[in-house]
Design an enzyme around this catalytic site. Structure first.
Site, PDB file in Angstrom:
ATOM      1  N   TYR A 104       0.863  -1.182   0.000  1.00 38.50           N
ATOM      2  CA  TYR A 104       0.000   0.000   0.000  1.00 38.50           C
ATOM      3  C   TYR A 104       0.894   1.226   0.000  1.00 38.50           C
ATOM      4  CZ  TYR A 104      -3.885   3.049   1.606  1.00 38.50           C
ATOM      5  OH  TYR A 104      -4.835   4.026   1.737  1.00 38.50           O
ATOM      6  N   LYS A 144      -1.149  -1.054  -4.165  1.00 39.40           N
ATOM      7  CA  LYS A 144      -2.265  -0.125  -4.108  1.00 39.40           C
ATOM      8  C   LYS A 144      -1.671   1.264  -4.275  1.00 39.40           C
ATOM      9  CE  LYS A 144      -5.913   1.710  -1.104  1.00 39.40           C
ATOM     10  NZ  LYS A 144      -6.533   1.680   0.250  1.00 39.40           N
ATOM     11  N   VAL A 150      -8.802  -0.352  -5.450  1.00 34.88           N
ATOM     12  CA  VAL A 150      -9.209  -0.569  -4.066  1.00 34.88           C
ATOM     13  C   VAL A 150     -10.077   0.619  -3.720  1.00 34.88           C
ATOM     14  CG1 VAL A 150      -8.481  -0.813  -1.679  1.00 34.88           C
ATOM     15  CG2 VAL A 150      -7.120  -1.848  -3.504  1.00 34.88           C
TER      16      VAL A 150
END
Length: 308
Positions: free
Chosen positions: A136, A164, A206
């Site tokens: 992330y 992400k 996401v």
């Protein structure tokens, strides 16, 4: 389960009762709406899921419930956001034990690790598990940028397979593709950049507002990836005032209010967060109500051929 990091992965909110207990019944209702809409994975225990105020036992309950309900239809991904490498490794082991299919891994929390420390942290957690991992990258909120140079070193780790992308810099998708080709799957992590990042090469997203509007989110993704940009644009324009709720510090409260208004969630949050009141609640509610009043009729999107 092998994970194809593409399509819509909702970062699910954690549902609570008025007595501050897990509301697994309401959680299940929302999850069913996500599956019916056509999401291709779910993420538990992220920032939107209020992971920082959940106990390990509560995380276990959420994961076990999700794994049972999903029943192999889509992968269940568990977020790890820890300050200590040892605790992150322990959480990875627990996620595997509970039946999760993959992990979303943030850089170390609270301490601003440098290049060597960040790479070592990721490699240490990855080496401890055989679960596929999506990193992330959100330097805006978490103050550590996973740079291209870091990805150079992380590319040798086979189970680090996706990112992400939440840098807010759309051109970073191009940089990643130019440097690594398809080595890493890229999922857009900022709702307001959905179209831009999907068009420039992201494999999926996401998403946050998907928690309240699952069908609209999946339809938008499929229209864009099927090349139907002119059909996607009116939906994206309608969606944008809602998507902007995802980039506010109170995104949890804002999105939970939207979930409540669409009948698949509630406004209950866990302290220190407090439910919205007064003019702020009125303002956000106005955005949601305007969107509901003009909610578009969606095209038949499930059949769209998404190849890119």
């Amino acid at each position: 389960m092998a994970i194809k990091w593409k399509g819509v992965f909702p970062a699910l909110t954690t549902k609570f009762t008025a007595d501050d207990e897990l509301d697994l019944s309401l959680f299940g209702k929302n999850l069913e709406a996500q599956l019916e809409a056509g999401v291709e994975g779910i993420i538990l225990g992220g920032s939107l899921g209020e992971a920082s105020v959940l106990t390990t036992a509560e995380k276990e309950s959420l994961v076990l419930h999700a794994v049972e309900q999903v029943n192999g239809k889509v992968p269940v991904v568990v977020n790890i956001a820890e300050g200590a490498t040892r605790e992150a490794i322990r959480q990875a082991a627990l996620a595997k034990q509970w039946g999760a299919d993959g992990l979303m891994l943030l850089p170390p929390m609270r301490y601003r690790a440098d290049h060597r420390e960040t790479v070592t942290y990721f490699k240490s957690v990855a080496a401890s598990t055989d679960l596929p991992i999506m990193l992330y990258n959100n330097p805006v909120d978490y103050k550590i940028d996973i740079t291209l140079e870091m990805f150079d070193e992380l590319a040798e780790v086979p189970n680090i397979s996706a990112v992400k992308e939440s840098t807010r810099d759309v051109t970073n998708v191009i940089r990643m593709r130019n440097r690594f080709g398809d080595r890493f799957s890229i999922l857009c992590g900022v709702d307001t950049l959905t179209l831009e990042e999907l068009v420039t090469g992201a494999d999926g997203l996401v998403a946050g507002l998907v928690c309240a509007f699952p069908a609209e989110t999946v339809a938008l993704y499929k229209l864009i990836k099927a090349g139907k940009i002119q059909e996607a644009l009116p939906l994206y324009r309608w969606f944008m005032p809602l998507l902007e709720l995802d980039i506010h510090p109170k995104l949890v409260q804002y999105i939970k209010l939207a979930e409540a208004q669409t009948g698949i969630g509630s406004e209950y949050v866990r302290a220190p967060r407090l439910a919205l009141v007064g003019e702020e609640r009125k303002r956000v509610l106005g955005v949601i109500e305007q969107a509901l009043a003009t909610r578009p009729e969606l095209p038949a999107y499930h059949h769209l051929n998404v190849t890119a």
